[in-house]
Design a protein around this motif. Structure first.
Motif, mmCIF file in Angstrom:
data_model
loop_
_atom_site.group_PDB
_atom_site.id
_atom_site.type_symbol
_atom_site.label_atom_id
_atom_site.label_comp_id
_atom_site.label_asym_id
_atom_site.label_seq_id
_atom_site.Cartn_x
_atom_site.Cartn_y
_atom_site.Cartn_z
ATOM 1 N N LYS A 169 4.273 15.899 63.211
ATOM 2 C CA LYS A 169 2.946 16.363 62.786
ATOM 3 C C LYS A 169 2.638 15.961 61.349
ATOM 4 O O LYS A 169 1.492 15.653 61.015
ATOM 5 C CB LYS A 169 2.851 17.882 62.950
ATOM 6 N N THR A 170 3.665 15.945 60.505
ATOM 7 C CA THR A 170 3.465 15.639 59.092
ATOM 8 C C THR A 170 3.093 14.186 58.867
ATOM 9 O O THR A 170 2.537 13.842 57.816
ATOM 10 C CB THR A 170 4.734 15.999 58.287
ATOM 11 N N THR A 171 3.374 13.311 59.823
ATOM 12 C CA THR A 171 2.981 11.911 59.663
ATOM 13 C C THR A 171 1.478 11.771 59.467
ATOM 14 O O THR A 171 1.010 10.769 58.919
ATOM 15 C CB THR A 171 3.400 11.068 60.885
ATOM 16 N N SER A 172 0.712 12.776 59.895
ATOM 17 C CA SER A 172 -0.743 12.722 59.725
ATOM 18 C C SER A 172 -1.146 12.707 58.259
ATOM 19 O O SER A 172 -2.246 12.246 57.917
ATOM 20 C CB SER A 172 -1.405 13.911 60.427
ATOM 21 N N LEU A 173 -0.265 13.191 57.364
ATOM 22 C CA LEU A 173 -0.585 13.196 55.935
ATOM 23 C C LEU A 173 -0.618 11.791 55.352
ATOM 24 O O LEU A 173 -1.167 11.581 54.269
ATOM 25 C CB LEU A 173 0.433 14.047 55.172
ATOM 26 N N ALA A 174 -0.038 10.828 56.051
ATOM 27 C CA ALA A 174 -0.030 9.453 55.561
ATOM 28 C C ALA A 174 -1.436 8.871 55.491
ATOM 29 O O ALA A 174 -1.666 7.866 54.808
ATOM 30 C CB ALA A 174 0.858 8.585 56.446
ATOM 31 N N MET A 175 -2.382 9.497 56.160
ATOM 32 C CA MET A 175 -3.768 9.037 56.093
ATOM 33 C C MET A 175 -4.309 9.104 54.674
ATOM 34 O O MET A 175 -5.231 8.363 54.307
ATOM 35 C CB MET A 175 -4.655 9.891 57.011
ATOM 36 N N ALA A 176 -3.725 9.977 53.850
ATOM 37 C CA ALA A 176 -4.212 10.174 52.483
ATOM 38 C C ALA A 176 -4.080 8.918 51.630
ATOM 39 O O ALA A 176 -4.810 8.751 50.651
ATOM 40 C CB ALA A 176 -3.472 11.333 51.818
ATOM 41 N N ILE A 177 -3.139 8.031 51.984
ATOM 42 C CA ILE A 177 -2.968 6.799 51.221
ATOM 43 C C ILE A 177 -3.337 5.574 52.049
ATOM 44 O O ILE A 177 -2.977 4.450 51.709
ATOM 45 C CB ILE A 177 -1.528 6.665 50.681
ATOM 46 N N GLY A 178 -4.032 5.795 53.163
ATOM 47 C CA GLY A 178 -4.584 4.676 53.921
ATOM 48 C C GLY A 178 -3.716 4.108 55.014
ATOM 49 O O GLY A 178 -3.985 3.001 55.505
ATOM 50 N N VAL A 179 -2.669 4.828 55.443
ATOM 51 C CA VAL A 179 -1.873 4.370 56.581
ATOM 52 C C VAL A 179 -2.697 4.573 57.849
ATOM 53 O O VAL A 179 -3.178 5.676 58.113
ATOM 54 C CB VAL A 179 -0.540 5.137 56.685
ATOM 55 N N ALA A 180 -2.867 3.526 58.633
ATOM 56 C CA ALA A 180 -3.781 3.570 59.783
ATOM 57 C C ALA A 180 -3.141 4.237 60.987
ATOM 58 O O ALA A 180 -3.044 3.652 62.072
ATOM 59 C CB ALA A 180 -4.248 2.160 60.125
ATOM 60 N N GLU A 181 -2.681 5.500 60.802
ATOM 61 C CA GLU A 181 -2.131 6.251 61.927
ATOM 62 C C GLU A 181 -3.264 6.973 62.657
ATOM 63 O O GLU A 181 -4.441 6.706 62.409
ATOM 64 C CB GLU A 181 -1.019 7.197 61.443
ATOM 65 N N VAL A 182 -2.911 7.904 63.538
ATOM 66 C CA VAL A 182 -3.903 8.507 64.431
ATOM 67 C C VAL A 182 -5.031 9.189 63.674
ATOM 68 O O VAL A 182 -6.216 8.979 63.972
ATOM 69 C CB VAL A 182 -3.211 9.515 65.381
ATOM 70 N N MET A 183 -4.700 10.015 62.688
ATOM 71 C CA MET A 183 -5.744 10.756 61.983
ATOM 72 C C MET A 183 -6.636 9.838 61.162
ATOM 73 O O MET A 183 -7.847 10.060 61.055
ATOM 74 C CB MET A 183 -5.120 11.820 61.082
ATOM 75 N N TYR A 184 -6.057 8.801 60.574
ATOM 76 C CA TYR A 184 -6.863 7.836 59.822
ATOM 77 C C TYR A 184 -7.856 7.141 60.751
ATOM 78 O O TYR A 184 -9.049 6.991 60.416
ATOM 79 C CB TYR A 184 -5.949 6.806 59.159
ATOM 80 N N ILE A 185 -7.382 6.726 61.903
ATOM 81 C CA ILE A 185 -8.248 6.068 62.882
ATOM 82 C C ILE A 185 -9.345 7.023 63.348
ATOM 83 O O ILE A 185 -10.518 6.637 63.479
ATOM 84 C CB ILE A 185 -7.430 5.562 64.076
ATOM 85 N N ALA A 186 -8.971 8.283 63.612
ATOM 86 C CA ALA A 186 -9.962 9.264 64.058
ATOM 87 C C ALA A 186 -11.063 9.436 63.021
ATOM 88 O O ALA A 186 -12.261 9.509 63.368
ATOM 89 C CB ALA A 186 -9.277 10.603 64.347
ATOM 90 N N ARG A 187 -10.705 9.484 61.759
ATOM 91 C CA ARG A 187 -11.714 9.633 60.698
ATOM 92 C C ARG A 187 -12.579 8.391 60.580
ATOM 93 O O ARG A 187 -13.789 8.493 60.361
ATOM 94 C CB ARG A 187 -11.025 9.911 59.365
#
Length: 231
Positions: A169-187
């Protein structure tokens, strides 16, 4: 609502979600492997009862347990590169710096928690285990690798499964620096389509599936360990 979800699950948007899911899994697996290895190393170092090693491990664990994970990620991404030579910074920027620093931060954070879980597992073992291993002629590292650590992992398995779920679940925090994981893509897709509910519903479903698979797998491992112990 459901029509927007159907549209998001087709065409280029589906491909983007699939790519984000793949990056999430890659980040999670890498951080889990590195975190587990470092966690074991930290636990073994602390168990050696060497004063300097104990202080280092205690400080490492205290930092990663006291500072929010998002702050740790930001420190690695924005702070640490400033301490490196320009040539190193250029090399890192040319090799997916966002993913690299997210992986480092999450791996170190996970290692701190895993080491504490394993430390709790160590405490459940009788001291005679290590004494018996040393009496058989094993070195300290051999006794840890062959006797103590496997038993500590077994004792700490419920906590380790919980930490694995937390890491996913914590991998979602990687969106804060632009890692194109699930939450970044969703945003990103939500910004293009304004289908807010649909985007985050899909992200929610992906995380639910992932955590469910981890929970089921962890439960199966625990049952197998219990059966092997009873034999």
């Amino acid at each position: 609502m459901f029509s927007s979800v159907h549209q998001l699950l087709s065409g280029s948007y589906l491909h983007q979600f699939q790519t984000g899911m793949l990056i999430t899994v890659e980040l999670f697996v890498l951080c889990w492997v590195v975190g587990m290895a470092l966690g074991i190393a930290l636990t073994v170092l602390r168990a050696a009862s060497v004063t300097v090693g104990t202080w280092i491990v205690s400080a490492f664990v205290a930092y990663h347990r006291s500072v929010p994970t998002i702050v740790q990620i930001l420190v690695w991404y924005f702070g640490v590169p400033q301490l490196l030579p320009d040539t190193w910074q250029q090399f890192i920027n040319d090799h997916n710096a966002q993913f690299m620093f997210a992986a480092i931060a999450l791996s170190l954070n996970s290692a701190a928690y895993i080491s504490e879980d394993l430390r709790s597992g160590f405490r459940t073992l009788p001291h005679t285990q290590q004494e018996a291993a040393r009496a058989l002629g094993l070195t300290y590292l051999q006794s840890m690798r062959l006797v103590i650590v496997p038993q500590a992992i077994r004792a700490a398995m419920p906590a380790l499964v919980g930490q694995t779920l937390s890491l996913f679940k914590t991998t979602s925090l990687a969106m804060a620096i632009g890692v194109a994981e699930v939450m970044y893509i969703a945003r990103q897709i939500e910004g293009e389509t304004y289908a807010t509910f649909g985007c985050y519903l899909i992200a929610t479903a992906i995380y639910l599936v992932g955590t469910s698979l981890i929970a089921v797998g962890g439960g199966a491992i625990q049952r197998n360990l219990q059966h092997s112990t009873q034999r």
